[in-house]
Design an enzyme around this catalytic site. Structure first.
Site, PDB file in Angstrom:
ATOM      1  N   THR A  88       0.867  -1.179   0.000  1.00 16.21           N
ATOM      2  CA  THR A  88       0.000   0.000   0.000  1.00 16.21           C
ATOM      3  C   THR A  88       0.906   1.232   0.000  1.00 16.21           C
ATOM      4  O   THR A  88       1.166   1.813   1.052  1.00 16.21           O
ATOM      5  CB  THR A  88      -0.941   0.012   1.221  1.00 16.21           C
ATOM      6  N   CYS A 263       7.229   1.037   4.966  1.00 10.95           N
ATOM      7  CA  CYS A 263       6.387   1.129   6.160  1.00 10.95           C
ATOM      8  C   CYS A 263       6.516   2.485   6.846  1.00 10.95           C
ATOM      9  O   CYS A 263       5.625   3.319   6.766  1.00 10.95           O
ATOM     10  CB  CYS A 263       6.742  -0.001   7.127  1.00 10.95           C
ATOM     11  N   ARG A 334      12.520  -0.412  -2.138  1.00 11.24           N
ATOM     12  CA  ARG A 334      11.327   0.419  -2.252  1.00 11.24           C
ATOM     13  C   ARG A 334      11.432   1.645  -1.348  1.00 11.24           C
ATOM     14  O   ARG A 334      11.736   1.532  -0.167  1.00 11.24           O
ATOM     15  CB  ARG A 334      10.079  -0.380  -1.882  1.00 11.24           C
TER      16      ARG A 334
END
Length: 468
Positions: A88, A263, A334
């Site tokens: 997400t 995160c 990422r």
């Protein structure tokens, strides 16, 4: 449902086989039958070949895995308990990008059968599961939630690259749309989570609990980063300050640095986005995010300052960056903030070489267009930045490091141990070393973000040393 699962009359599916989904699939496969689904056929091919691109469970485990790896979505019809573990991310404007979880819901919805339970693990703001995911599942399947299938939420807590805090020894927060669903979900997760589960009263509570875990950590690191900026202006070593302050029993053990990844650098924006929809503009969370988002530029600027003080020409200079993943001992690139450092240095005209034995080369090339260099090919540098403390980098000595720079005076650190038998002798040797390197235009700039090297030994050996 639970009895049928453990008797292998029904199967579990994992939708998304990344850093979170793969360890979950492997853990459950030791107890029950598991279908591992991912939309990326190349990734599935790697798993089938016994290769773990995430390095979370290892190639040997994958080779012996009983997980049924597939990129054929129709295989999902063979499972009754589904776990969705897809990314997400956020967009460039820092708003939530729910496309991956929406797409996964559509795929699952097309293959959902009556009597199924769907559990989402992706980090989202409160309300996404019930207000966005459930309607998609209903629309695609033609089934009714609460009647034909049930939904729950259990936020992932796996820490990529962490071999200590694993799925089995981290308490699992679970939530279900009703009591029966909650009990089933709890029983299923208790099969693999040895320390047990915490039952949240609602799905929204569980969603909120997850999103604040990383927001809290983000704020604490932002405070450390702000302190490092202040102490740098005062010419005080931040690490030394934190070591001194850390002797108090209730001082929190955080350190400054680059905050990236999928995160901590992302989740706070999910919470502030929802808060803004409700009419509240975050103050503390967004302030912390701004500090952390700007750290890449801050590191690059201080590297340039050290180079200028050393009378080095910045344009056309050669800089090596060791480590580009978002954290140590992990291939995940990422949202890595090391890229911000590299981009900023290149804007100044520096030629940047990147070394990283852990990074996923394909992801790195695809996401950022960056090619990696082998450590032995790093020579003639004007500055070297150690951005990520991979274990491999801890084996590099100051002597090894010296060979990466342009020729210059260098005092071998181990001479101190051989010669300095008394404090007086040590002071003489150290003073001589500093005289040899006092001409800063001959110095070699070493930027050591996480303190891999001794500051004192590095400076005594002739390096122009800086860390956050």
């Amino acid at each position: 449902m639970f009895e049928r699962l453990i008797n292998k009359q029904e199967k579990i599916s994992l939708v998304g086989l990344g850093y979170v989904g793969m360890p979950i699939a492997e853990a459950f496969s030791k107890k029950i039958d598991v279908i591992g689904f991912d939309v990326n056929p190349e990734k599935v091919k790697q798993y089938k070949s016994g290769i773990d691109p995430t390095k979370e469970v290892g190639d040997e485990v994958i080779k012996d895995s009983s997980v049924e790896f597939t990129s054929d979505e129709k295989k999902l019809r063979g499972a009754k308990f589904h776990i969705v573990a897809v990314p997400t991310p956020v967009r460039d404007d820092h708003t939530p990008d729910l496309n991956p979880i929406k797409s996964a819901s559509r795929t699952l919805g097309r293959n959902l059968t009556k009597g199924s339970i769907v559990v989402y693990e992706s980090t989202v703001y409160p309300g996404v599961t019930e207000e966005i995911c459930i309607p998609i599942l209903e629309e695609e399947s033609g089934l009714r939630c609460g009647v034909d299938f049930k939904v729950g939420y259990s936020p992932e807590r796996i820490n990529p690259g962490d071999k200590t805090h694993r799925l089995e020894n981290i308490i699992k927060v679970v939530a279900g749309q009703d009591r029966e669903t909650l009990d089933i979900i709890s029983s299923v997760y208790e099969l693999v989570v040895e320390v047990g589960v915490h039952q949240a009263p609602t799905i929204k509570v569980a969603e909120a609990a997850k999103v604040i875990e990383n927001s809290q950590r983000d704020i604490n690191i932002a405070f450390m980063n702000e302190l490092s900026i202040i102490f740098n202006k005062m010419d005080i070593d931040t690490k030394s300050v934190l070591e001194a302050a850390g002797t108090k029993w209730n001082f929190l053990n955080f350190s400054p640095g680059l905050v990236g990844g999928h995160c901590i650098g992302v989740d706070p924006y999910y919470l502030t986005y929802k808060a803004q929809q409700m009419g509240y503009h975050s103050q503390i969370i967004l302030s912390g995010r701004k500090i952390n988002d700007d750290m890449g530029k801050y590191v690059a600027e201080n590297t340039i300052k050290k180079m200028i003080k050393s009378n080095k020409q910045v344009k056309g200079s050669k800089v090596a960056v060791f480590g580009i993943t978002f954290k140590e001992n992990c291939p995940d690139v990422r949202n890595t903030k090391v890229v911000d450092v590299i981009n900023e240095l290149e804007d100044y005209g520096a030629e940047v070489t990147v070394v990283d034995p852990q990074a996923d080369k394909e992801d790195l090339a695809h996401e950022y267009g960056i090619q990696l260099t082998e450590p032995e090919d790093v020579t003639g540098m004007d500055a070297v930045i150690f951005a990520v403390p991979h274990d491999e980098f801890k084996l590099i000595s100051l002597t090894d490091l010296n060979s990466m720079f342009k020729e210059n005076n260098f005092v071998e650190p181990k001479i101190y141990n051989q010669v300095a038998t008394t404090s007086e002798t040590y002071n003489q040797v150290a003073t001589t070393s500093k005289i040899n390197s006092i001409n800063e235009n001959e110095g070699k700039v070493l930027i050591d973000l996480k303190g891999l090297f001794s500051k004192e030994e590095s400076e005594d050996a002739g390096f122009i040393y800086w860390r956050v």
